[in-house]
Scaffold this motif. Structure first.
Motif, PDB file in Angstrom:
ATOM      1  N   VAL A 166       0.868  -1.194   0.000  1.00  0.00           N
ATOM      2  CA  VAL A 166       0.000   0.000   0.000  1.00  0.00           C
ATOM      3  C   VAL A 166       0.900   1.238   0.000  1.00  0.00           C
ATOM      4  CG1 VAL A 166      -1.574   1.393   1.441  1.00  0.00           C
ATOM      5  CG2 VAL A 166      -2.023  -1.045   1.119  1.00  0.00           C
ATOM      6  N   LYS A 167       1.918   1.214   0.848  1.00  0.00           N
ATOM      7  CA  LYS A 167       2.831   2.361   0.952  1.00  0.00           C
ATOM      8  C   LYS A 167       3.607   2.573  -0.353  1.00  0.00           C
ATOM      9  CE  LYS A 167       6.173   4.626   3.875  1.00  0.00           C
ATOM     10  NZ  LYS A 167       6.841   4.693   5.155  1.00  0.00           N
ATOM     11  N   LYS A 168       4.019   1.477  -0.969  1.00  0.00           N
ATOM     12  CA  LYS A 168       4.790   1.602  -2.218  1.00  0.00           C
ATOM     13  C   LYS A 168       3.930   2.210  -3.327  1.00  0.00           C
ATOM     14  CE  LYS A 168       8.281  -1.899  -1.364  1.00  0.00           C
ATOM     15  NZ  LYS A 168       7.922  -2.860  -0.329  1.00  0.00           N
ATOM     16  N   GLU A 169       2.651   1.779  -3.390  1.00  0.00           N
ATOM     17  CA  GLU A 169       1.768   2.319  -4.438  1.00  0.00           C
ATOM     18  C   GLU A 169       1.462   3.797  -4.156  1.00  0.00           C
ATOM     19  OE1 GLU A 169       1.117   0.574  -7.084  1.00  0.00           O
ATOM     20  OE2 GLU A 169       1.616  -1.442  -6.430  1.00  0.00           O
ATOM     21  N   SER A 218       3.400   5.832  -2.558  1.00  0.00           N
ATOM     22  CA  SER A 218       4.636   6.550  -2.844  1.00  0.00           C
ATOM     23  C   SER A 218       4.822   6.726  -4.364  1.00  0.00           C
ATOM     24  CB  SER A 218       5.787   5.766  -2.219  1.00  0.00           C
ATOM     25  OG  SER A 218       6.983   6.187  -2.749  1.00  0.00           O
ATOM     26  N   SER A 219       4.447   5.701  -5.141  1.00  0.00           N
ATOM     27  CA  SER A 219       4.522   5.821  -6.610  1.00  0.00           C
ATOM     28  C   SER A 219       3.630   6.970  -7.062  1.00  0.00           C
ATOM     29  CB  SER A 219       4.035   4.537  -7.303  1.00  0.00           C
ATOM     30  OG  SER A 219       4.818   3.440  -6.928  1.00  0.00           O
ATOM     31  N   SER A 220       2.416   7.022  -6.525  1.00  0.00           N
ATOM     32  CA  SER A 220       1.466   8.062  -6.921  1.00  0.00           C
ATOM     33  C   SER A 220       2.040   9.453  -6.624  1.00  0.00           C
ATOM     34  CB  SER A 220       0.139   7.843  -6.186  1.00  0.00           C
ATOM     35  OG  SER A 220      -0.767   8.849  -6.558  1.00  0.00           O
ATOM     36  N   GLN A 221       2.618   9.624  -5.454  1.00  0.00           N
ATOM     37  CA  GLN A 221       3.186  10.933  -5.078  1.00  0.00           C
ATOM     38  C   GLN A 221       4.420  11.263  -5.928  1.00  0.00           C
ATOM     39  OE1 GLN A 221       0.750  12.192  -3.435  1.00  0.00           O
ATOM     40  NE2 GLN A 221       1.768  12.780  -1.546  1.00  0.00           N
ATOM     41  N   THR A 222       5.237  10.237  -6.163  1.00  0.00           N
ATOM     42  CA  THR A 222       6.452  10.438  -6.973  1.00  0.00           C
ATOM     43  C   THR A 222       6.097  10.928  -8.370  1.00  0.00           C
ATOM     44  OG1 THR A 222       7.614   8.746  -5.724  1.00  0.00           O
ATOM     45  CG2 THR A 222       8.484   9.208  -7.904  1.00  0.00           C
ATOM     46  N   TYR A 223       5.089  10.284  -8.991  1.00  0.00           N
ATOM     47  CA  TYR A 223       4.722  10.657 -10.361  1.00  0.00           C
ATOM     48  C   TYR A 223       3.981  11.996 -10.384  1.00  0.00           C
ATOM     49  CZ  TYR A 223       6.080   5.814 -11.015  1.00  0.00           C
ATOM     50  OH  TYR A 223       6.789   4.638 -11.001  1.00  0.00           O
ATOM     51  N   LEU A 224       3.309  12.318  -9.297  1.00  0.00           N
ATOM     52  CA  LEU A 224       2.650  13.624  -9.212  1.00  0.00           C
ATOM     53  C   LEU A 224       3.707  14.735  -9.177  1.00  0.00           C
ATOM     54  CD1 LEU A 224      -0.057  15.059  -9.007  1.00  0.00           C
ATOM     55  CD2 LEU A 224       0.023  14.745  -6.526  1.00  0.00           C
ATOM     56  N   SER A 254      -0.041   8.967 -12.096  1.00  0.00           N
ATOM     57  CA  SER A 254      -0.176   9.148 -10.644  1.00  0.00           C
ATOM     58  C   SER A 254      -1.564   8.679 -10.183  1.00  0.00           C
ATOM     59  CB  SER A 254       0.035  10.631 -10.305  1.00  0.00           C
ATOM     60  OG  SER A 254      -0.319  10.877  -8.976  1.00  0.00           O
ATOM     61  N   ASP A 255      -2.591   9.026 -10.951  1.00  0.00           N
ATOM     62  CA  ASP A 255      -3.960   8.584 -10.618  1.00  0.00           C
ATOM     63  C   ASP A 255      -4.057   7.055 -10.630  1.00  0.00           C
ATOM     64  OD1 ASP A 255      -4.900  11.141 -10.363  1.00  0.00           O
ATOM     65  OD2 ASP A 255      -5.852  11.219 -12.343  1.00  0.00           O
ATOM     66  N   GLU A 256      -3.401   6.445 -11.630  1.00  0.00           N
ATOM     67  CA  GLU A 256      -3.438   4.975 -11.717  1.00  0.00           C
ATOM     68  C   GLU A 256      -2.815   4.338 -10.477  1.00  0.00           C
ATOM     69  OE1 GLU A 256      -1.603   3.550 -15.321  1.00  0.00           O
ATOM     70  OE2 GLU A 256      -2.796   4.948 -16.494  1.00  0.00           O
ATOM     71  N   GLU A 257      -1.701   4.917 -10.019  1.00  0.00           N
ATOM     72  CA  GLU A 257      -1.038   4.359  -8.838  1.00  0.00           C
ATOM     73  C   GLU A 257      -1.915   4.497  -7.592  1.00  0.00           C
ATOM     74  OE1 GLU A 257       1.264   2.470  -9.195  1.00  0.00           O
ATOM     75  OE2 GLU A 257       2.324   3.063 -10.995  1.00  0.00           O
ATOM     76  N   ARG A 258      -2.663   5.591  -7.541  1.00  0.00           N
ATOM     77  CA  ARG A 258      -3.597   5.742  -6.413  1.00  0.00           C
ATOM     78  C   ARG A 258      -4.678   4.653  -6.473  1.00  0.00           C
ATOM     79  NH1 ARG A 258      -6.291   8.671  -2.524  1.00  0.00           N
ATOM     80  NH2 ARG A 258      -8.528   8.616  -2.861  1.00  0.00           N
TER      81      ARG A 258
END
Ligand code: FEO
Length: 166
Positions: free
Chosen positions: A14-17, A19-25, A47-51
């Motif tokens: 959950v944290k990795k996904e 973090s991916s969303s925030q990173t891509y944002l 970023s939306d997809e990662e969320r």
């Protein structure tokens, strides 16, 4: 019910996904303010997809007798030297996520948790598509090199690739 081990692995994911969303944002913000409108659209969408990936895991945890924890996150990197750096960093990030999903599937097989294994297969397919897409974008950026007019056209093309790894 999930085993404690699988529950923790999913919670870490959950944290990795997230973090991916925030990173891509943060990457989208960089691109948006540097005139790369197409890349920004691609990254906002990614970023939306990662969320969505994070939410899917949260709901799975909640439905399997656990209670998902919404994680605290460190601020992502916000400055980049080029689009190439952005997409190389995105690919590196995805490779780490793929390895993590692979470990969860291995743990599911060891514990005979076929339901979670089945659930995680969707993530594996998704990772394969995302890695391929990032690799192909990097390949095109390598071909473009320092040709700014080609880079301008490719940026427009990137907007159309938003959601393609979905
Ligand atoms: Fe959901 Fe690209 O990791």
């Amino acid at each position: 019910m999930l085993s404690k081990n699988i529950e923790q692995l999913l919670q870490d994911q959950v944290k990795k996904e997230a973090s991916s969303s925030q990173t891509y944002l943060a990457m989208a913000c960089w691109a948006d303010t540097k005139g790369f409108e197409g890349a920004a659209n691609f990254l906002y969408s990614h970023s939306d997809e990662e969320r969505e990936h994070m939410l899917k895991l949260i709901k799975f945890l909640n439905e399997r007798g656990s209670q998902a924890t919404v994680p605290a996150l460190d601020a992502p990197k916000k400055d980049f030297s080029s689009l190439m750096e952005v997409f190389k960093s995105l690919l590196e990030h995805e490779i780490i996520v793929t390895a993590s999903i692979n470990s969860i599937i291995t743990a599911c097989l060891q514990e005979n948790d076929h339901l979670t294994n089945n659930f995680m297969q969707w993530y594996m397919t998704e990772q394969m598509e995302e890695e391929q897409l990032a690799q192909s974008i990097i390949g095109k950026l390598e071909m473009i090199g320092s040709d700014t007019s080609s880079l301008y056209l490719f940026d427009k093309e990137l907007a159309g690739l938003a959601g393609a790894g979905n």
